[in-house]
Motif scaffolding. Structure first.
Motif, PDB file in Angstrom:
ATOM      1  N   PRO A  28       6.852   6.043 -13.248  1.00  0.00           N
ATOM      2  CA  PRO A  28       5.444   6.114 -13.674  1.00  0.00           C
ATOM      3  C   PRO A  28       4.708   4.778 -13.553  1.00  0.00           C
ATOM      4  O   PRO A  28       3.494   4.740 -13.327  1.00  0.00           O
ATOM      5  N   ASP A  29       5.447   3.668 -13.696  1.00  0.00           N
ATOM      6  CA  ASP A  29       4.811   2.346 -13.598  1.00  0.00           C
ATOM      7  C   ASP A  29       5.109   1.665 -12.267  1.00  0.00           C
ATOM      8  O   ASP A  29       4.961   0.447 -12.146  1.00  0.00           O
ATOM      9  N   SER A  30       5.523   2.437 -11.254  1.00  0.00           N
ATOM     10  CA  SER A  30       5.761   1.861  -9.924  1.00  0.00           C
ATOM     11  C   SER A  30       4.460   1.816  -9.140  1.00  0.00           C
ATOM     12  O   SER A  30       3.755   2.820  -9.038  1.00  0.00           O
ATOM     13  N   TRP A  31       4.154   0.625  -8.598  1.00  0.00           N
ATOM     14  CA  TRP A  31       2.943   0.500  -7.786  1.00  0.00           C
ATOM     15  C   TRP A  31       3.065  -0.666  -6.821  1.00  0.00           C
ATOM     16  O   TRP A  31       3.895  -1.554  -6.998  1.00  0.00           O
ATOM     17  N   VAL A  32       2.232  -0.625  -5.792  1.00  0.00           N
ATOM     18  CA  VAL A  32       2.097  -1.731  -4.851  1.00  0.00           C
ATOM     19  C   VAL A  32       0.613  -1.932  -4.580  1.00  0.00           C
ATOM     20  O   VAL A  32      -0.133  -0.958  -4.410  1.00  0.00           O
TER      21      VAL A  32
ATOM     22  N   ASN B 113     -10.804  -6.313  -0.742  1.00  0.00           N
ATOM     23  CA  ASN B 113     -10.661  -5.170  -1.643  1.00  0.00           C
ATOM     24  C   ASN B 113      -9.184  -5.011  -1.995  1.00  0.00           C
ATOM     25  O   ASN B 113      -8.304  -5.285  -1.179  1.00  0.00           O
ATOM     26  N   THR B 114      -8.920  -4.536  -3.213  1.00  0.00           N
ATOM     27  CA  THR B 114      -7.558  -4.309  -3.667  1.00  0.00           C
ATOM     28  C   THR B 114      -7.291  -2.811  -3.755  1.00  0.00           C
ATOM     29  O   THR B 114      -7.969  -2.096  -4.497  1.00  0.00           O
ATOM     30  N   LEU B 115      -6.301  -2.358  -2.982  1.00  0.00           N
ATOM     31  CA  LEU B 115      -5.878  -0.961  -3.014  1.00  0.00           C
ATOM     32  C   LEU B 115      -4.546  -0.890  -3.747  1.00  0.00           C
ATOM     33  O   LEU B 115      -3.567  -1.506  -3.331  1.00  0.00           O
ATOM     34  N   ARG B 116      -4.516  -0.129  -4.845  1.00  0.00           N
ATOM     35  CA  ARG B 116      -3.261   0.038  -5.587  1.00  0.00           C
ATOM     36  C   ARG B 116      -2.739   1.457  -5.368  1.00  0.00           C
ATOM     37  O   ARG B 116      -3.401   2.448  -5.688  1.00  0.00           O
ATOM     38  N   PHE B 117      -1.514   1.541  -4.839  1.00  0.00           N
ATOM     39  CA  PHE B 117      -0.826   2.810  -4.637  1.00  0.00           C
ATOM     40  C   PHE B 117       0.209   2.953  -5.747  1.00  0.00           C
ATOM     41  O   PHE B 117       1.134   2.143  -5.853  1.00  0.00           O
ATOM     42  N   GLN B 118       0.048   4.001  -6.550  1.00  0.00           N
ATOM     43  CA  GLN B 118       0.912   4.169  -7.712  1.00  0.00           C
ATOM     44  C   GLN B 118       1.482   5.584  -7.754  1.00  0.00           C
ATOM     45  O   GLN B 118       0.791   6.564  -7.469  1.00  0.00           O
ATOM     46  N   HIS B 119       2.758   5.664  -8.107  1.00  0.00           N
ATOM     47  CA  HIS B 119       3.424   6.963  -8.223  1.00  0.00           C
ATOM     48  C   HIS B 119       2.772   7.769  -9.356  1.00  0.00           C
ATOM     49  O   HIS B 119       2.477   7.234 -10.423  1.00  0.00           O
TER      50      HIS B 119
END
Length: 228
Positions: free
Chosen positions: A139-143, A207-213
Protein backbone atom coordinates in the motif's frame (compact mmCIF):
# COMPACT_ATOMS: atom_id res chain seq x y z
CA UNK A 1 35.53 36.89 -30.49
CA UNK A 2 36.99 36.02 -27.09
CA UNK A 3 33.60 36.67 -25.49
CA UNK A 4 31.84 34.41 -27.98
CA UNK A 5 34.34 31.59 -27.41
CA UNK A 6 34.00 31.96 -23.64
CA UNK A 7 30.20 31.75 -23.83
CA UNK A 8 30.45 28.72 -26.08
CA UNK A 9 32.77 26.91 -23.66
CA UNK A 10 30.51 27.86 -20.74
CA UNK A 11 27.52 26.35 -22.56
CA UNK A 12 29.33 23.15 -23.56
CA UNK A 13 30.34 22.32 -20.00
CA UNK A 14 26.61 22.41 -19.06
CA UNK A 15 26.65 24.71 -15.99
CA UNK A 16 22.90 24.14 -15.52
CA UNK A 17 23.40 20.38 -14.99
CA UNK A 18 20.40 19.51 -17.15
CA UNK A 19 19.48 15.83 -17.59
CA UNK A 20 20.66 14.07 -20.73
CA UNK A 21 17.13 13.64 -22.10
CA UNK A 22 16.41 17.36 -21.72
CA UNK A 23 19.69 18.24 -23.44
CA UNK A 24 18.77 15.85 -26.25
CA UNK A 25 15.41 17.60 -26.68
CA UNK A 26 17.06 21.02 -26.69
CA UNK A 27 19.56 19.80 -29.29
CA UNK A 28 16.73 18.64 -31.57
CA UNK A 29 14.95 21.95 -31.20
CA UNK A 30 18.17 23.86 -31.93
CA UNK A 31 18.52 21.85 -35.13
CA UNK A 32 14.99 22.76 -36.16
CA UNK A 33 15.64 26.44 -35.39
CA UNK A 34 18.77 26.28 -37.57
CA UNK A 35 16.73 24.84 -40.41
CA UNK A 36 14.15 27.60 -40.02
CA UNK A 37 16.95 30.15 -40.14
CA UNK A 38 18.27 28.64 -43.37
CA UNK A 39 14.80 28.68 -44.93
CA UNK A 40 14.35 32.31 -43.90
CA UNK A 41 17.65 33.17 -45.58
CA UNK A 42 16.49 31.56 -48.83
CA UNK A 43 13.23 33.51 -48.73
CA UNK A 44 15.09 36.77 -48.18
CA UNK A 45 17.41 35.93 -51.10
CA UNK A 46 14.41 35.25 -53.32
CA UNK A 47 12.81 38.57 -52.41
CA UNK A 48 16.07 40.38 -53.09
CA UNK A 49 16.43 38.64 -56.45
CA UNK A 50 12.92 39.58 -57.41
CA UNK A 51 13.50 43.21 -56.49
CA UNK A 52 16.73 43.21 -58.48
CA UNK A 53 15.01 41.80 -61.56
CA UNK A 54 12.24 44.36 -61.38
CA UNK A 55 14.69 47.24 -61.16
CA UNK A 56 17.00 45.96 -63.96
CA UNK A 57 17.22 48.48 -66.86
CA UNK A 58 16.23 47.44 -70.38
CA UNK A 59 18.94 45.96 -72.61
CA UNK A 60 21.04 48.69 -74.29
CA UNK A 61 20.96 47.12 -77.79
CA UNK A 62 17.21 46.77 -77.70
CA UNK A 63 16.77 50.39 -76.62
CA UNK A 64 19.00 51.62 -79.48
CA UNK A 65 17.61 49.60 -82.35
CA UNK A 66 14.08 49.51 -81.10
CA UNK A 67 13.94 45.88 -82.13
CA UNK A 68 13.47 43.31 -79.38
CA UNK A 69 15.97 40.47 -79.16
CA UNK A 70 14.95 37.03 -80.33
CA UNK A 71 13.56 34.80 -77.60
CA UNK A 72 16.55 32.42 -77.83
CA UNK A 73 18.97 35.32 -77.27
CA UNK A 74 17.37 36.48 -74.08
CA UNK A 75 18.34 35.20 -70.68
CA UNK A 76 15.99 33.20 -68.52
CA UNK A 77 12.75 34.93 -67.63
CA UNK A 78 12.35 36.38 -64.13
CA UNK A 79 9.62 33.88 -63.27
CA UNK A 80 11.87 31.00 -64.27
CA UNK A 81 14.69 32.34 -62.08
CA UNK A 82 12.31 32.77 -59.15
CA UNK A 83 10.98 29.25 -59.64
CA UNK A 84 14.51 27.82 -59.63
CA UNK A 85 15.35 29.81 -56.49
CA UNK A 86 12.14 28.62 -54.80
CA UNK A 87 13.03 24.93 -55.09
CA UNK A 88 15.65 24.94 -52.26
CA UNK A 89 13.25 26.85 -50.00
CA UNK A 90 10.51 24.28 -50.60
CA UNK A 91 12.92 21.41 -49.94
CA UNK A 92 14.20 22.96 -46.70
CA UNK A 93 10.66 23.73 -45.51
CA UNK A 94 9.65 20.12 -46.16
CA UNK A 95 12.63 18.89 -44.15
CA UNK A 96 11.65 21.19 -41.30
CA UNK A 97 8.11 19.82 -41.22
CA UNK A 98 9.42 16.24 -41.25
CA UNK A 99 11.87 17.02 -38.45
CA UNK A 100 9.13 18.52 -36.27
CA UNK A 101 6.60 15.77 -36.98
CA UNK A 102 9.09 12.94 -36.45
CA UNK A 103 10.48 14.29 -33.20
CA UNK A 104 10.88 11.45 -30.73
CA UNK A 105 9.20 11.49 -27.30
CA UNK A 106 11.40 12.20 -24.29
CA UNK A 107 11.98 9.09 -22.17
CA UNK A 108 12.42 8.92 -18.39
CA UNK A 109 13.58 5.66 -16.83
CA UNK A 110 11.56 4.48 -13.85
CA UNK A 111 14.65 3.13 -12.04
CA UNK A 112 16.13 6.66 -12.09
CA UNK A 113 13.29 7.99 -9.93
CA UNK A 114 12.99 8.18 -6.16
CA UNK A 115 11.04 5.39 -4.51
CA UNK A 116 9.71 3.95 -1.25
CA UNK A 117 9.17 0.32 -0.30
CA UNK A 118 10.11 -0.87 -3.79
CA UNK A 119 13.24 -2.10 -5.58
CA UNK A 120 15.35 -1.28 -8.58
CA UNK A 121 15.71 -4.35 -10.78
CA UNK A 122 18.63 -4.92 -13.12
CA UNK A 123 19.48 -7.34 -15.95
CA UNK A 124 15.83 -7.43 -17.00
CA UNK A 125 15.30 -8.80 -20.51
CA UNK A 126 13.31 -6.56 -22.81
CA UNK A 127 13.45 -3.54 -20.50
CA UNK A 128 14.97 -0.24 -21.53
CA UNK A 129 18.55 -0.09 -20.21
CA UNK A 130 17.89 -3.65 -18.93
CA UNK A 131 16.46 -2.18 -15.73
CA UNK A 132 13.04 -1.49 -14.20
CA UNK A 133 11.28 -0.60 -10.98
CA UNK A 134 9.63 -3.54 -9.24
CA UNK A 135 8.08 -4.83 -6.02
CA UNK A 136 5.50 -2.06 -6.09
CA UNK A 137 3.07 -4.38 -4.33
CA UNK A 138 2.52 -2.72 -0.93
CA UNK A 139 0.00 0.00 0.00
CA UNK A 140 2.91 2.40 0.64
CA UNK A 141 4.95 1.36 -2.42
CA UNK A 142 5.59 4.18 -4.86
CA UNK A 143 8.08 5.64 -7.31
CA UNK A 144 8.33 9.30 -8.31
CA UNK A 145 9.56 10.32 -11.75
CA UNK A 146 10.30 13.93 -12.62
CA UNK A 147 9.42 14.92 -16.21
CA UNK A 148 9.96 18.18 -18.07
CA UNK A 149 7.31 20.05 -20.05
CA UNK A 150 8.41 22.93 -22.33
CA UNK A 151 5.05 24.64 -21.75
CA UNK A 152 1.90 24.17 -19.69
CA UNK A 153 -0.28 21.89 -21.79
CA UNK A 154 -1.92 18.47 -22.04
CA UNK A 155 0.54 15.74 -23.01
CA UNK A 156 0.40 12.06 -23.82
CA UNK A 157 2.28 10.16 -21.11
CA UNK A 158 3.07 6.62 -22.20
CA UNK A 159 3.77 4.21 -19.34
CA UNK A 160 5.78 1.07 -20.15
CA UNK A 161 4.84 -1.70 -17.74
CA UNK A 162 4.74 -5.43 -17.06
CA UNK A 163 2.08 -7.26 -15.02
CA UNK A 164 2.63 -11.01 -15.20
CA UNK A 165 0.49 -11.87 -12.16
CA UNK A 166 -2.66 -10.48 -13.77
CA UNK A 167 -4.55 -7.24 -14.39
CA UNK A 168 -3.05 -4.55 -12.17
CA UNK A 169 -3.78 -0.97 -11.19
CA UNK A 170 -1.80 1.99 -9.93
CA UNK A 171 -2.60 5.48 -8.74
CA UNK A 172 -0.83 8.20 -10.70
CA UNK A 173 -0.59 11.53 -8.88
CA UNK A 174 0.56 14.62 -10.81
CA UNK A 175 2.42 17.25 -8.78
CA UNK A 176 0.49 16.10 -5.70
CA UNK A 177 -2.60 17.89 -7.00
CA UNK A 178 -4.77 15.37 -8.84
CA UNK A 179 -4.87 11.61 -9.19
CA UNK A 180 -5.84 9.21 -11.96
CA UNK A 181 -6.12 5.42 -11.95
CA UNK A 182 -4.00 3.45 -14.42
CA UNK A 183 -5.22 0.04 -15.56
CA UNK A 184 -2.63 -2.48 -16.72
CA UNK A 185 -3.86 -5.58 -18.57
CA UNK A 186 -1.93 -8.66 -17.54
CA UNK A 187 1.31 -9.61 -19.33
CA UNK A 188 2.48 -13.09 -20.36
CA UNK A 189 5.74 -12.88 -18.38
CA UNK A 190 7.66 -10.30 -16.38
CA UNK A 191 9.83 -9.72 -19.44
CA UNK A 192 6.80 -8.93 -21.64
CA UNK A 193 6.32 -5.17 -21.75
CA UNK A 194 3.24 -3.21 -22.82
CA UNK A 195 2.26 0.45 -23.16
CA UNK A 196 -0.41 2.29 -21.19
CA UNK A 197 -0.91 5.82 -22.60
CA UNK A 198 -2.70 8.49 -20.58
CA UNK A 199 -3.39 12.18 -21.25
CA UNK A 200 -2.18 14.47 -18.47
CA UNK A 201 -2.08 18.20 -17.85
CA UNK A 202 1.49 19.21 -17.03
CA UNK A 203 2.84 22.49 -15.72
CA UNK A 204 5.62 24.43 -17.39
CA UNK A 205 9.06 23.00 -16.57
CA UNK A 206 9.38 20.16 -14.07
CA UNK A 207 6.52 17.92 -12.96
CA UNK A 208 6.47 15.08 -10.43
CA UNK A 209 4.61 11.89 -11.37
CA UNK A 210 4.04 9.47 -8.49
CA UNK A 211 3.09 5.89 -9.36
CA UNK A 212 1.67 4.11 -6.34
CA UNK A 213 0.24 0.63 -5.84
CA UNK A 214 -3.49 0.63 -5.10
CA UNK A 215 -5.33 -1.87 -2.92
CA UNK A 216 -5.71 -4.38 -5.78
CA UNK A 217 -4.48 -7.96 -5.66
CA UNK A 218 -1.80 -7.72 -8.37
CA UNK A 219 1.12 -5.32 -8.86
CA UNK A 220 2.92 -3.96 -11.91
CA UNK A 221 6.56 -3.24 -12.68
CA UNK A 222 7.53 -0.03 -14.48
CA UNK A 223 10.14 0.33 -17.20
CA UNK A 224 9.86 3.99 -18.25
CA UNK A 225 7.53 6.83 -19.14
CA UNK A 226 7.65 8.86 -22.36
CA UNK A 227 6.28 12.36 -22.83
CA UNK A 228 5.00 13.49 -26.22
Amino acid sequence: MVLVVSLLVWFLVDPLRLPGDVLEGLNRRASVIGMFTGAAGLVVSMLGLRAQLRSRPADDDASISGTPEPAHARGPRPRTILLIAAVPAVVVTTLIVLAVVSERPVRYEAEDGTYHNARRLYNIDGASNNASMGYLNHPDSWVEIKVYAPRADTYTVNVRYSAADGNARQYLTVNGSYKVVLHYPGSDTWTSWSDAPVRLKLDHKWNTLRFQHDDGLFAAELDYVEIS
